[in-house]
Design an enzyme around this catalytic site. Sequence first.
Site, PDB file in Angstrom:
ATOM      1  N   ASP A   1      -3.830  -4.822   1.260  1.00 53.42           N
ATOM      2  CA  ASP A   1      -3.989  -4.135   2.574  1.00 53.42           C
ATOM      3  C   ASP A   1      -5.574  -4.577   2.967  1.00 53.42           C
ATOM      4  OD1 ASP A   1      -4.768  -2.653   4.648  1.00 53.42           O
ATOM      5  OD2 ASP A   1      -4.477  -0.564   3.675  1.00 53.42           O
TER       6      ASP A   1
ATOM      7  N   ASN B   1       0.799  -1.138   0.014  1.00 55.58           N
ATOM      8  CA  ASN B   1       0.138  -0.028  -0.031  1.00 55.58           C
ATOM      9  C   ASN B   1       1.004   1.278   0.025  1.00 55.58           C
ATOM     10  OD1 ASN B   1      -1.347   2.275   1.107  1.00 55.58           O
ATOM     11  ND2 ASN B   1      -3.006   1.037   1.809  1.00 55.58           N
TER      12      ASN B   1
ATOM     13  N   ASP C   1       2.945   4.815   5.003  1.00 50.94           N
ATOM     14  CA  ASP C   1       2.826   4.316   6.324  1.00 50.94           C
ATOM     15  C   ASP C   1       2.660   2.640   6.260  1.00 50.94           C
ATOM     16  OD1 ASP C   1       0.514   4.482   4.819  1.00 50.94           O
ATOM     17  OD2 ASP C   1      -0.632   5.764   6.493  1.00 50.94           O
ATOM     18  N   HIS C   2       2.827   2.058   5.213  1.00 48.51           N
ATOM     19  CA  HIS C   2       2.966   0.603   4.978  1.00 48.51           C
ATOM     20  C   HIS C   2       4.317   0.308   4.439  1.00 48.51           C
ATOM     21  CE1 HIS C   2      -1.615  -0.179   5.228  1.00 48.51           C
ATOM     22  NE2 HIS C   2      -1.686   1.181   5.010  1.00 48.51           N
TER      23      HIS C   2
ATOM     24  N   TYR D   1      -7.705  -3.863  -1.975  1.00 51.17           N
ATOM     25  CA  TYR D   1      -7.600  -2.710  -1.061  1.00 51.17           C
ATOM     26  C   TYR D   1      -8.859  -2.937  -0.180  1.00 51.17           C
ATOM     27  CZ  TYR D   1      -7.344   1.908   1.168  1.00 51.17           C
ATOM     28  OH  TYR D   1      -7.572   3.039   2.026  1.00 51.17           O
TER      29      TYR D   1
ATOM     30  N   ASN E   1      -6.852  -4.257   6.022  1.00 51.89           N
ATOM     31  CA  ASN E   1      -7.472  -3.732   6.999  1.00 51.89           C
ATOM     32  C   ASN E   1      -8.016  -4.261   7.947  1.00 51.89           C
ATOM     33  OD1 ASN E   1      -7.037  -0.731   6.788  1.00 51.89           O
ATOM     34  ND2 ASN E   1      -8.188  -0.787   4.880  1.00 51.89           N
TER      35      ASN E   1
ATOM     36  N   GLU F   1      -4.086   1.763  -2.965  1.00 50.70           N
ATOM     37  CA  GLU F   1      -4.278   3.205  -2.646  1.00 50.70           C
ATOM     38  C   GLU F   1      -3.338   4.181  -3.615  1.00 50.70           C
ATOM     39  OE1 GLU F   1      -5.274   5.509   0.955  1.00 50.70           O
ATOM     40  OE2 GLU F   1      -3.978   3.819   1.836  1.00 50.70           O
TER      41      GLU F   1
END
Length: 298
Positions: A157, A7, A257-258, A114, A159, A34
């Site tokens: 991702d 991501n 951030d991943h 995602y 989540n 993303e």
Amino acid sequence: MRVATWNVNSVKQRIPRLLPWLDQRRPDVVCLQETKLSDEAFHEALGADLADRGYETAHVGQGQWNGVALLSRVGLDDVRAGFDAVPGYPESAAPPEARAVSALCGGVRIFSLYVPNGRVPDSDHYHYKLEWLARLRDSVGNASGDDAAANTMLCGDMNIAPADADVFDPAAYEGHTHVTAPERDALAALEDLGLRDVVRERWPDDRVFSYWDYRAGMFHKDLGMRIDLILAGHPIADRVAAAWIDRQARKGSKPSDHAPVIVDLDDAPDGDVGPVVPPPSNPAKRGATKVVLPQSTE
């Protein structure tokens, strides 16, 4: 065959990180999430550079939100946006968001996914997330031949942190999404199709995270989550020679951030290097101090 998922949290911002990383790690298949670009903008920004590196590309975008891509040097056949009966938002019948793309790469049906965030438990976004995952399970479970679950890799991702071991402190996440029982049950339902969480399977007892919030020094303290996953059908999982998180790609200037998740099938060019490369230098001990998630103060 090296398969990676990342991501990138806006691929245009991450180009100075992405291209050198491709040259360093040399993955055969890359699943991106993303991207936050339209299809045209993605190919304009990256098409030539990826082609120079031998990658065919498939991208499903919607401008400044979401967006998923597949890059492959081992074939990119039968490309499909979304999956059967993929729901939309805010109503199920609305046009689907750009959250899934799949293709046959090296003979394997590989998805770049995602999964919706869910935002707040029991919200409309949360129920959309659960419906999206249920439809994905039905689509993969009902497929056959080259598309059967046994020949599938779900990468992306998700989540969802599969278990308490996949967050730095379960108590810090009470009342938040990503860790609730319905989300974890939805993920487990995918695994019930015969899909295996290859990173956790290879490193069952290790601290392994793939996401760290930008705020509050979470990365440097290793206060993270493992929400970026690769789930592989049994015959593919049996071929895994190495499975790890490339934490190096989360370090330095202007990172996502991943961190990327990397899985080597049949052969491990870098060896069986460990669960997280490089490991954190000074991680905070679980439960040593009370940590409040940055989003809890918003």
